[in-house]
Design a protein around this motif. Structure first.
Motif, short mmCIF file in Angstrom:
data_model
loop_
_atom_site.label_atom_id
_atom_site.label_comp_id
_atom_site.label_asym_id
_atom_site.label_seq_id
_atom_site.Cartn_x
_atom_site.Cartn_y
_atom_site.Cartn_z
N TRP A 62 6.54 3.07 -23.56
CA TRP A 62 5.85 1.84 -23.22
C TRP A 62 5.04 1.93 -21.92
N MET A 63 5.29 2.95 -21.10
CA MET A 63 4.50 3.12 -19.86
C MET A 63 3.28 4.01 -20.07
N GLN A 64 3.06 4.52 -21.27
CA GLN A 64 1.92 5.39 -21.54
C GLN A 64 0.92 4.65 -22.38
N PRO A 65 -0.33 4.99 -22.46
CA PRO A 65 -0.99 5.92 -21.55
C PRO A 65 -1.45 5.21 -20.30
N GLY A 66 -1.70 5.97 -19.26
CA GLY A 66 -2.28 5.43 -18.04
C GLY A 66 -3.66 5.99 -17.88
N ASP A 67 -4.37 5.47 -16.93
CA ASP A 67 -5.70 6.00 -16.70
C ASP A 67 -5.67 7.23 -15.81
N GLY A 68 -4.46 7.58 -15.34
CA GLY A 68 -4.33 8.78 -14.52
C GLY A 68 -4.73 8.59 -13.08
N GLN A 69 -5.28 7.44 -12.74
CA GLN A 69 -5.72 7.18 -11.37
C GLN A 69 -4.62 6.45 -10.63
N PRO A 70 -4.10 7.03 -9.55
CA PRO A 70 -3.06 6.32 -8.82
C PRO A 70 -3.64 5.12 -8.07
N GLY A 71 -3.18 3.93 -8.41
CA GLY A 71 -3.57 2.76 -7.63
C GLY A 71 -2.96 2.89 -6.25
N GLN A 72 -3.70 2.56 -5.24
CA GLN A 72 -3.23 2.76 -3.88
C GLN A 72 -2.46 1.56 -3.37
N HIS B 224 4.48 1.01 -11.75
CA HIS B 224 3.27 1.79 -12.05
C HIS B 224 2.74 2.51 -10.81
N VAL B 225 2.59 1.78 -9.72
CA VAL B 225 2.02 2.36 -8.50
C VAL B 225 2.93 3.48 -7.96
N LEU B 226 4.23 3.25 -7.92
CA LEU B 226 5.15 4.29 -7.44
C LEU B 226 5.14 5.51 -8.36
N GLN B 227 5.14 5.27 -9.67
CA GLN B 227 5.14 6.37 -10.63
C GLN B 227 3.87 7.19 -10.51
N ALA C 59 4.09 9.32 -7.34
CA ALA C 59 5.06 10.40 -7.50
C ALA C 59 4.47 11.51 -8.37
N GLN C 60 3.77 11.12 -9.41
CA GLN C 60 3.13 12.09 -10.29
C GLN C 60 2.01 12.83 -9.55
N ALA C 61 1.19 12.12 -8.79
CA ALA C 61 0.10 12.75 -8.03
C ALA C 61 0.65 13.70 -6.96
N ALA C 62 1.86 13.40 -6.45
CA ALA C 62 2.49 14.26 -5.44
C ALA C 62 3.07 15.53 -6.07
N GLY C 63 3.09 15.58 -7.39
CA GLY C 63 3.63 16.75 -8.07
C GLY C 63 5.14 16.73 -8.20
N TRP C 64 5.73 15.56 -8.02
CA TRP C 64 7.18 15.45 -8.13
C TRP C 64 7.57 15.54 -9.60
N ASP C 65 8.54 16.33 -9.90
CA ASP C 65 9.02 16.53 -11.26
C ASP C 65 10.04 15.45 -11.59
N LEU C 66 9.54 14.30 -12.01
CA LEU C 66 10.41 13.19 -12.34
C LEU C 66 10.60 13.11 -13.85
N THR D 156 0.86 -1.18 0.00
CA THR D 156 0.00 0.00 0.00
C THR D 156 0.89 1.23 0.00
N VAL D 157 0.59 2.17 -0.90
CA VAL D 157 1.41 3.37 -1.03
C VAL D 157 0.55 4.58 -0.69
N ARG D 158 1.10 5.47 0.10
CA ARG D 158 0.46 6.74 0.45
C ARG D 158 1.49 7.85 0.30
N TYR D 159 1.02 9.05 0.02
CA TYR D 159 1.90 10.21 -0.01
C TYR D 159 1.73 10.96 1.30
N ASP D 160 2.84 11.26 1.95
CA ASP D 160 2.85 12.04 3.19
C ASP D 160 3.33 13.45 2.83
N ALA D 161 2.38 14.38 2.67
CA ALA D 161 2.71 15.74 2.23
C ALA D 161 3.64 16.48 3.20
N PRO D 162 3.39 16.45 4.52
CA PRO D 162 4.29 17.19 5.41
C PRO D 162 5.76 16.74 5.32
#
Length: 184
Positions: free
Chosen positions: A169-179, A150-153, A156-163, A18-24
């Motif tokens: 080959w990893m595109q397109p995605g549905d844009g929904q971060p799997g948790q 996929h889940v980590l990417q 990271a994208q939802a967190a706004g990280w500029d990676l 399970t992956v979560r983003y911790d903003a603080p």
């Protein structure tokens, strides 16, 4: 499970991640639980996540058995199919369905190094290592590695990280971060 002052590890054979983003803290929190009830918590910084994703994408791009048999011009298409197929087969829950394990983690690691190696059987060992040599080692199939990437990417994208940009080959995605994902 080894438990000493300098080295603690949980060896997983089948897991829920399970992956979560911790903003603080500006970190990804990765909860790893196996069928025996062992739980580990990994803290991934932006830097380590970017390096890890680049390494995993490079490793996946370097080839599976299918890639060795196709012309170079078609390899991106084969990788794209393999990636989409892995995601279709995986149990990847959306944020509302995912849950953090009820029990507290037995090991918490601020990850400083990740080693991803391929075994002779064409599976992968992902070793998450902390500053004090604590580690969690996960054996994964190639499809599991696609799902974890996929889940980590997505997080990271939802967190706004500029990676770095994703390979074709990893595109397109549905844009929904799997948790979370079940990895076998």
């Amino acid at each position: 499970m080894t438990n000493t002052a300098t080295s603690r590890a949980i060896q997983h054979t089948r897991y829920a991640v399970t992956v979560r983003y911790d903003a603080p803290e500006d970190r990804l929190l990765v909860y790893c639980g196996d069928v025996a009830g062992h739980v580990g918590l990994l803290h991934l910084t932006r830097r380590i996540t970017g390096s890890l994703l680049q390494g995993m994408m490079r490793l996946l791009s370097s080839g599976g058995p299918q890639l060795l048999r196709v012309p170079a011009g078609l390899q991106q298409d084969v990788l794209h199919f393999e990636h989409q197929s892995a995601l279709a087969q995986a149990v990847i829950s959306q944020p509302a369905q995912a849950s953090i394990p009820d029990k507290p983690p037995q090991i918490t690691i601020l990850v400083t190094t990740v080693n991803v190696s391929q075994t002779p059987e064409r599976s992968y060992i992902v070793s998450w290592v902390g500053a004090q040599n604590q580690s969690i080692n996960m054996a994964m199939s190639r499809l599991d590695l696609h799902c974890l990437t996929h889940v980590l990417q997505q997080h990271a994208q939802a967190a706004g990280w500029d990676l770095p940009a994703l390979p074709r080959w990893m595109q397109p995605g549905d844009g929904q971060p799997g948790q979370s994902a079940i990895l076998s």
